[in-house]
Design an enzyme around this catalytic site. Structure first.
Site, PDB file in Angstrom:
ATOM      1  N   ASP B 117       0.863  -1.202   0.000  1.00 43.69           N
ATOM      2  CA  ASP B 117       0.000   0.000   0.000  1.00 43.69           C
ATOM      3  C   ASP B 117       0.887   1.235   0.000  1.00 43.69           C
ATOM      4  OD1 ASP B 117       0.836  -0.505   2.699  1.00 43.69           O
ATOM      5  OD2 ASP B 117      -0.748   0.833   3.427  1.00 43.69           O
ATOM      6  N   GLU B 187       0.156  -0.741   5.884  1.00 48.85           N
ATOM      7  CA  GLU B 187       1.248  -0.145   6.653  1.00 48.85           C
ATOM      8  C   GLU B 187       1.036   1.357   6.806  1.00 48.85           C
ATOM      9  OE1 GLU B 187       5.278   1.469   7.579  1.00 48.85           O
ATOM     10  OE2 GLU B 187       3.824   2.030   6.064  1.00 48.85           O
TER      11      GLU B 187
END
Lengths: 491, 491
Positions: B117, B187
């Site tokens: 991500d 994250e």
């Protein structure tokens, strides 16, 4: 813009308060007006609805074509109502609609001012119905229904009353004087181009009095006329730190964060007593006598009810002044908008390069908006720490104004209320600003009569703006009545 | 999220600094790796570009399908590279990709962690090329070209190096141990679901060491390894004043303005010495000895150059500490975003109902993020004046971490740098946070090796994020080298 404002719960300069007996005097003209308005009220409402459907937001360039459409709409309706001529005057911004009916140059002339632009409707999601799809719903204050739409009250509804009052008098054969209309499209963004238009068209605009409906009354059972207005200074500030957005983990703590700095600078604009810290800010503020201040409080006001209506557990303001004084006779400073950094969903650990705020100051006699803007800029820049660059950009200003209650114009307006509402209006001082009032005093040498009919609860500049159907129709009647009394007194 | 962070100009904990001779030792495996990487470098880059084209922004729900696409992309490439299996593990948020190659249960196992991500790319208009259309351009730091795209460095580029290092070893017949991949998609929003996944899959994740590339090096001529990380506490605060947006002219000065209040509360979070005013905030902060602090400054750093690079005329921070200390060993508090009121074009004189800010605190050993979040909330609420309601919503936290340099894992990483870069890496302390490092220590009992190759100038979390082509390819080689040294030392 600040330019609209009503009498409200915290409004009243009771020194002017004059008790007055209700007068039962139905004149021939009033009767004719009432009949005409009643016969045509559905159309009068329908035409306003058409105007309200045009999203003429002057502050946002993407609505520029709609602003123009609204101007054209007003122009057409003026011609239909009986104007000799009605034209669109181009400016460097949005156009000004000018129309007139000159019956006889020897008669007195009323210059009507209004604005067809509206405030942005953001945030849309807080509206119960779409801001540009007018609907009528009953409310506590408006048992006969209120029109919900952006601009319903400020100022399309109020400006359009004048077009319909004009039609009513034309059709009833009661227009007793000349009338000129100047309806602008930039009131909500500071009327900069109106100022130029007025300066360049003094002959065209020659008149005996200016009539404006962009204020309000205390309630539908307590009519009032605004006689005092605050001025305004409005600026946008920018704080620039590092030349790019940074990672707060890698730079945080070592580099000035523009948001933290901006917050700190804004916090320092007030001291612990709620006073504004700008040097010289209060120097020219007119201090009222204790008697005058005492007189302000003869009108009903209750801090607890005021707070309860707003849903807050306490009020806040300049130490040593009451709520009525804080809003009526004291200058103030508010942040109207702030933004910087990551404002989307979730978390982002940016140390942003820039932060911004929009800040407005309300001014009272005898403060001057340009002077205050200069003082603000100088002071704000002085608060900047090392590591940031600060810019202050003035948006627009307006001067505070007071209108004498012993004038013929005020007396004519008062008589119109007595005739149509059954009681004399209360003269009030309002916390808001209509910069054009002082512009007209300065450029045209004319006093303005603030014959507004909005209510404090009408949510102007907020979601769910509304305007009472009663106020709209009764306003038309009262305006037509004003013309009769004014022309009669001028003879 | 803060989770990415590099060695940088203000990073170095020189107490760990070990001078090391450049070693000229080209092993057979290194030679094979170099040959394979060179032969396939265009494809290695092309595959990364495909991954970068997927806008897998975890913070914004509208990108959820893209986040999933990125997961599927990683899964497929792991299988192609030689994984025995690779699967998508569903979570309450975005999925986790898990893949493994078990050569022999008796061999040591490396667990690779990374995230697919990315940070939001706002503001898009500040990018020189679209954030999700990767291009290679030359820069001062990257004469051989840098890949410009959101996630180029943080962390798609760095995570994908591991997939390609794995392929390189598989194809060269040099994979000396078992390898497991855990590549997550949250994250940048706090890794909440990763924590649950780790807690529930301790057997699956059993390993000897964790390898992470989500940090950086000092420069391409001065390699380094991050051995210290700051923790984080991240909150969103809301200040609610009146129950509706008000007209600032009518209410300003009598009612608490949530923006002014928020600014004032934020200003009070620091004292005049730049210290954070939250009671107890510094209680657990490890104070380094004067010798240790002195040792931190043996590395090159110049405040003037640092300020000039950022375009600021001065630095700001906690009194009594240098820039290196402020960013490396001191906790900090930054506003990452603020918003409220009218933020469109032009002027609007609203006194808004609400104002918001996102605030993050960087923590150092031995602060605890939950404790700090609690302290913040209690303190912030205590700063609220009458007339407003305040809410504090914790976003996520992470603990500070320190990684021992005398460990076998660190020594293996150091040897890999010596082999591939010709010099030993400098151990550095970084201002950023990788909360999962402390999560892994706590839940899996494993130390992490932070084998990152980004540069301070790579603009992670900012517009124009980039990653050097050299760093990407040399990183693949260094990772493959780490496996050789690690397996050799474990024998």
């Amino acid at each position: 813009m600040a330019a609209s404002h009503f009498g409200e719960k915290v409004y009243i300069w009771a020194a002017f308060y004059q008790k007055s007996q209700a007068i039962d005097m139905k004149t021939t003209s009033q009767s004719a007006h009432q009949t005409y308005i009643k016969q045509h009220q559905d159309r009068f409402l329908g035409e306003l609805f058409d105007l309200l459907r045009i999203p003429s937001v002057s502050a946002d360039p993407k609505f520029a074509p709609d602003v123009r459409r609204a101007a054209e709409y007003i122009r057409q309706r003026l011609l239909e109502a009986g104007a000799d001529s009605a034209t669109i005057h181009e400016t460097n911004g949005h156009p000004i609609v000018y129309g007139e009916r000159i019956q006889d140059p020897a008669l007195p002339t009323v210059l009507v001012y209004g604005h067809y632009d509206v405030q942005p409707a953001d945030p849309y999601e807080l509206w119960d119905s779409p801001p540009f799809e007018p609907v009528v719903r009953q409310t506590k204050e408006h048992p006969e229904g209120a029109i919900f739409a952006r601009g319903a009250c400020d100022d399309k509804g109020q400006a359009y009353m004048h077009v319909k009052a004009f039609e009513t008098m034309m059709q009833s054969g009661t227009l007793p004087c000349n009338v000129k209309f100047m309806i602008e499209g930039e009131e909500e963004v500071g009327s900069d181009n109106l100022e130029i238009f007025v300066q360049n068209n003094k002959d065209l605009l020659a008149a005996d009095v200016i009539l404006i409906s962009d204020t309000g009354i205390i309630s539908n059972t307590t009519p009032s006329i605004t006689v005092g207005l605050r001025g305004m200074s409005y600026v946008e500030v920018e704080v620039v730190g590092p030349n790019r957005d940074l990672h707060s983990g890698r730079y945080g703590g070592a580099v000035a964060n523009p948001i933290n700095v901006l917050c700190n600078m804004i916090a320092r604009l007030h001291d612990e007593k709620g006073r504004i810290t700008i040097p010289g800010f209060y120097d020219k503020v007119t201090n009222l006598s204790l008697d005058d201040r005492k007189a302000m409080h003869e009108v009903p006001h209750n801090d607890d009810e005021f707070a309860a209506d707003l849903g807050v557990d306490g009020l806040q303001g300049e130490e040593g002044y009451t709520t009525i004084e804080r809003v009526g006779i004291r200058p103030t400073l508010d942040v109207n908008g702030i933004w910087g950094g990551y404002i989307g969903e979730g978390a982002k650990t940016v140390l942003p390069s820039k932060a911004y705020a929009k800040i407005s100051m309300r001014l009272v006699p005898d403060q001057n908006s340009d002077e205050v803007t200069d003082m603000f800029a100088k002071h704000f820049l002085s608060l900047a720490p090392k590591g940031v660059k600060v810019a202050v950009r003035p948006h627009h200003g307006g001067e505070p104004a007071v209108i004498p209650t012993d004038s013929l114009e005020y007396r004519a307006a008062s008589a119109a209320f007595e005739e149509c509402w059954g009681k004399a209006p209360v003269p009030t001082r309002d916390g808001g600003s209509i910069p054009i009032v002082s512009l007209f005093q300065r450029e045209l040498g004319l006093d303005s009569v603030l014959l507004g009919f909005g209510l404090d609860s009408d949510n102007i500049h907020s979601p769910n703006e509304k305007y009472g159907v009663f106020n709209y129709l009764k306003g038309i009647e009262t305006i037509a009545s004003f013309y009769q009394h004014y022309a009669g007194m001028k003879k």
